[in-house]
Design a protein around this motif. Structure first.
Motif, PDB file in Angstrom:
ATOM      1  N   GLN A  49       0.851  -1.180   0.000  1.00 11.93           N
ATOM      2  CA  GLN A  49       0.000   0.000   0.000  1.00 11.93           C
ATOM      3  C   GLN A  49       0.890   1.233   0.000  1.00 11.93           C
ATOM      4  O   GLN A  49       1.874   1.303   0.739  1.00 11.93           O
ATOM      5  CB  GLN A  49      -0.893   0.011   1.244  1.00 11.93           C
ATOM      6  CG  GLN A  49      -1.745   1.256   1.406  1.00 11.93           C
ATOM      7  CD  GLN A  49      -2.992   1.204   0.533  1.00 11.93           C
ATOM      8  OE1 GLN A  49      -3.420   0.115   0.162  1.00 11.93           O
ATOM      9  NE2 GLN A  49      -3.557   2.348   0.218  1.00 11.93           N
ATOM     10  N   ALA A  50       0.579   2.219  -0.844  1.00  8.04           N
ATOM     11  CA  ALA A  50       1.352   3.456  -0.901  1.00  8.04           C
ATOM     12  C   ALA A  50       0.447   4.652  -0.668  1.00  8.04           C
ATOM     13  O   ALA A  50      -0.599   4.787  -1.321  1.00  8.04           O
ATOM     14  CB  ALA A  50       2.047   3.586  -2.262  1.00  8.04           C
ATOM     15  N   GLY A  74       8.821  20.919  -3.595  1.00  4.63           N
ATOM     16  CA  GLY A  74       9.644  20.520  -4.732  1.00  4.63           C
ATOM     17  C   GLY A  74       9.921  19.049  -4.886  1.00  4.63           C
ATOM     18  O   GLY A  74      10.706  18.652  -5.749  1.00  4.63           O
ATOM     19  N   TYR A  75       9.276  18.188  -4.067  1.00  8.27           N
ATOM     20  CA  TYR A  75       9.537  16.761  -4.140  1.00  8.27           C
ATOM     21  C   TYR A  75       8.226  15.977  -4.081  1.00  8.27           C
ATOM     22  O   TYR A  75       7.196  16.488  -3.628  1.00  8.27           O
ATOM     23  CB  TYR A  75      10.438  16.300  -2.988  1.00  8.27           C
ATOM     24  CG  TYR A  75      11.836  16.853  -3.054  1.00  8.27           C
ATOM     25  CD1 TYR A  75      12.801  16.262  -3.850  1.00  8.27           C
ATOM     26  CD2 TYR A  75      12.182  17.980  -2.306  1.00  8.27           C
ATOM     27  CE1 TYR A  75      14.094  16.773  -3.905  1.00  8.27           C
ATOM     28  CE2 TYR A  75      13.470  18.502  -2.361  1.00  8.27           C
ATOM     29  CZ  TYR A  75      14.420  17.899  -3.161  1.00  8.27           C
ATOM     30  OH  TYR A  75      15.689  18.403  -3.225  1.00  8.27           O
ATOM     31  N   ASN A  76       8.301  14.726  -4.531  1.00  7.34           N
ATOM     32  CA  ASN A  76       7.214  13.767  -4.358  1.00  7.34           C
ATOM     33  C   ASN A  76       7.581  12.820  -3.215  1.00  7.34           C
ATOM     34  O   ASN A  76       8.751  12.469  -3.042  1.00  7.34           O
ATOM     35  CB  ASN A  76       6.977  12.965  -5.632  1.00  7.34           C
ATOM     36  CG  ASN A  76       6.410  13.799  -6.758  1.00  7.34           C
ATOM     37  OD1 ASN A  76       5.916  14.912  -6.530  1.00  7.34           O
ATOM     38  ND2 ASN A  76       6.479  13.294  -7.974  1.00  7.34           N
ATOM     39  N   TYR A  77       6.564  12.394  -2.466  1.00  8.62           N
ATOM     40  CA  TYR A  77       6.789  11.561  -1.292  1.00  8.62           C
ATOM     41  C   TYR A  77       5.824  10.369  -1.310  1.00  8.62           C
ATOM     42  O   TYR A  77       4.746  10.425  -1.918  1.00  8.62           O
ATOM     43  CB  TYR A  77       6.555  12.343   0.008  1.00  8.62           C
ATOM     44  CG  TYR A  77       7.317  13.641   0.085  1.00  8.62           C
ATOM     45  CD1 TYR A  77       8.603  13.685   0.596  1.00  8.62           C
ATOM     46  CD2 TYR A  77       6.738  14.828  -0.367  1.00  8.62           C
ATOM     47  CE1 TYR A  77       9.305  14.884   0.671  1.00  8.62           C
ATOM     48  CE2 TYR A  77       7.430  16.026  -0.299  1.00  8.62           C
ATOM     49  CZ  TYR A  77       8.717  16.057   0.219  1.00  8.62           C
ATOM     50  OH  TYR A  77       9.403  17.235   0.279  1.00  8.62           O
ATOM     51  N   ALA A  78       6.238   9.314  -0.603  1.00  9.80           N
ATOM     52  CA  ALA A  78       5.352   8.158  -0.444  1.00  9.80           C
ATOM     53  C   ALA A  78       5.694   7.439   0.851  1.00  9.80           C
ATOM     54  O   ALA A  78       6.866   7.347   1.246  1.00  9.80           O
ATOM     55  CB  ALA A  78       5.480   7.194  -1.621  1.00  9.80           C
ATOM     56  N   MET A  79       4.657   6.949   1.530  1.00  8.28           N
ATOM     57  CA  MET A  79       4.823   6.010   2.637  1.00  8.28           C
ATOM     58  C   MET A  79       4.329   4.662   2.132  1.00  8.28           C
ATOM     59  O   MET A  79       3.206   4.543   1.653  1.00  8.28           O
ATOM     60  CB  MET A  79       4.009   6.430   3.854  1.00  8.28           C
ATOM     61  CG  MET A  79       4.519   7.665   4.575  1.00  8.28           C
ATOM     62  SD  MET A  79       6.176   7.484   5.305  1.00  8.28           S
ATOM     63  CE  MET A  79       5.988   6.012   6.304  1.00  8.28           C
ATOM     64  N   VAL A  80       5.166   3.644   2.228  1.00  9.86           N
ATOM     65  CA  VAL A  80       4.841   2.318   1.703  1.00  9.86           C
ATOM     66  C   VAL A  80       4.802   1.323   2.860  1.00  9.86           C
ATOM     67  O   VAL A  80       5.699   1.323   3.719  1.00  9.86           O
ATOM     68  CB  VAL A  80       5.878   1.865   0.650  1.00  9.86           C
ATOM     69  CG1 VAL A  80       5.530   0.472   0.122  1.00  9.86           C
ATOM     70  CG2 VAL A  80       5.941   2.861  -0.501  1.00  9.86           C
TER      71      VAL A  80
END
Length: 250
Positions: A219-220, A227-233
């Protein structure tokens, strides 16, 4: 003098009665203990007999090299190889044509990549499969935020997941087409793992709306900022994903 095991020329010489008496005896003794080769020799002998019977009186004429059984067999082998080569070339051409057709079709249909696919791939490689070692490990009073700031000075702060029972334990630098990325690994006391992933925006400076998606067993949760993309996986088959959704706001 023939050698053992005999080569194809020796076998043809035996079939065509071109061996000496001593070599012929050696050959027959060897064939008696090698049934597969003996069967091949018998087949060649039958071919030679059929040729002699078919040509009949022509065999009484001066020797014609083109009618030599061993040469005929060699020509047949060469023809067979050419036929196989032609078939292979045709198969390759058809395959390339089919692949080219599908590639051309795909080029006309735009398939945007699913958001943060690289974050999910990084989790699989590092957290699940252990294929990439950590570049930084939290040890004692080690500050992983300071380590991350060396590479992403304007990025959001690391999420505080202590309310969900997770603390950062290691970090890994990665690479994307748009520039460097990093993954920070969190663990709880039971050994469950979740990751925080930061990367530059995608092609054409693409930022992400806040969203969530599932990819197989992962799951993300993803978003953009500063200025950035982020994700919790996190895995879907452990309590981690549910706890994070209930207790942490990204």
């Amino acid at each position: 003098m023939i050698s053992l095991p005999p080569n194809e020329r020796d076998l043809h010489a035996y079939v065509d009665h071109q061996l000496s008496e001593a070599d012929r005896h050696v050959m027959e003794t060897w064939l008696a203990s090698h049934p597969d080769e003996a069967a091949q020799v018998r087949a060649w002998q039958q071919d030679a007999q059929h040729l002699r019977a078919t040509l009949g009186g022509a065999l009484q004429q001066p020797a014609n090299p083109d009618l030599d059984p061993s040469l005929i067999r060699q020509r047949l082998k060469r023809q067979s190889r050419r036929q196989w080569a032609s078939a292979a070339v045709l198969l390759i051409a058809v395959s390339l044509g089919g692949v080219g057709g599908w590639k051309a079709r795909d080029m006309t249909v735009f398939h945007p990549p699913a958001p943060m696919t690289d974050a999910l791939q990084a989790y699989r490689l590092i957290a699940q499969q252990g294929l990439l070692p950590a570049d930084y490990k939290v040890d004692g009073d080690g500050d992983i935020q300071r380590w991350l700031d060396r590479y992403f000075t304007q990025a959001n702060r690391l999420p505080d997941l202590t309310s969900a029972g997770f603390t950062p334990v290691s970090g890994r630098l990665l690479s994307t087409d748009e520039g460097p990325a990093a993954m920070v690994m969190y663990e709880d006391q039971s050994g469950h793992k979740v990751s925080f992933y930061v990367r530059p925006p995608g092609p054409k400076n693409t930022f992400l709306p806040r969203g969530s998606r599932q990819d197989g067993d992962l799951q993300a949760e993803y978003w953009s900022g500063k200025g950035y993309n982020y994700a919790m996986v996190s895995p879907t088959d452990t309590p981690a994903a549910k706890i994070l959704k209930q207790s942490v706001s990204f």
